[in-house]
Design a protein around this motif. Sequence first.
Motif, short mmCIF file in Angstrom:
data_model
loop_
_atom_site.label_atom_id
_atom_site.label_comp_id
_atom_site.label_asym_id
_atom_site.label_seq_id
_atom_site.Cartn_x
_atom_site.Cartn_y
_atom_site.Cartn_z
N GLU A 27 0.26 57.62 -38.95
CA GLU A 27 0.69 56.34 -39.53
C GLU A 27 -0.13 55.89 -40.72
O GLU A 27 0.30 55.02 -41.47
N ARG A 30 1.21 56.25 -45.84
CA ARG A 30 2.23 55.22 -46.06
C ARG A 30 3.00 55.35 -47.36
O ARG A 30 3.94 54.61 -47.58
N ALA A 93 9.04 42.28 -48.25
CA ALA A 93 9.49 41.49 -47.09
C ALA A 93 11.01 41.45 -47.00
O ALA A 93 11.58 41.48 -45.90
N GLU A 96 12.21 44.79 -45.61
CA GLU A 96 11.99 44.84 -44.17
C GLU A 96 13.01 43.99 -43.41
O GLU A 96 13.52 44.40 -42.37
N ARG A 97 13.31 42.83 -43.94
CA ARG A 97 14.28 41.94 -43.29
C ARG A 97 15.68 42.56 -43.29
O ARG A 97 16.38 42.53 -42.29
N MET A 101 13.10 47.43 -40.57
CA MET A 101 12.06 48.45 -40.49
C MET A 101 10.85 48.02 -41.32
O MET A 101 10.99 47.23 -42.25
N ARG A 102 9.69 48.59 -40.98
CA ARG A 102 8.47 48.29 -41.73
C ARG A 102 8.37 49.15 -42.98
O ARG A 102 8.79 50.32 -42.97
N MET A 103 7.78 48.57 -44.02
CA MET A 103 7.51 49.35 -45.23
C MET A 103 6.73 50.61 -44.86
O MET A 103 5.86 50.57 -43.99
N ARG A 136 9.73 55.81 -39.01
CA ARG A 136 8.40 55.40 -38.57
C ARG A 136 7.40 55.89 -39.59
O ARG A 136 7.53 57.01 -40.11
N ARG A 137 6.40 55.06 -39.90
CA ARG A 137 5.35 55.47 -40.84
C ARG A 137 4.73 56.78 -40.41
O ARG A 137 4.40 56.97 -39.24
#
Length: 161
Positions: A27, A30, A93, A96-97, A101-103, A136-137
Amino acid sequence: MRPVAKTNVERCLERAGIEYWTHDVGEEVRSGGAMAAALDVVPERVLRSLVCALRRKGREAKAIVLAPSHRRLDEKRLAKAAAADKARLAEGAEAERWTGMRMGGITALGQQPGRFEVFVDAGALKHETVFVSAGRRGLDLELAPDDLLRALEARAIELGG
């Protein structure tokens, strides 16, 4: 260590009968450039998932563009290739919204059909395989570019550079 459970992305590819290879580099990796270094491949083969907004005749549409990790997105070129009046890269942001998912782990694979227009840089088609986020990172999937286009129902566009 790789989680025992497969990601939703992996399950989607398996249901579609698409062959892929999983690469878990941790992880802490990135960025696309760091992923290319960790995988020991040229950055052109590692495709970042860039969340964008396209404006056409006053209406906004969401898009995900898979572009080589070593290049910046030319928004004007994207707008032209996507037949849009204007294109802009979403803020972190916002991306992600929109994707949930996360950056660093955003992927076009496994997204709800029709939620995003999906484009792949045509330069990716010259490689035998490319790498994309598995959602996933630090976890990337390696697959043939034609299979990626098919799985995403994506359109290849010339982003240049």
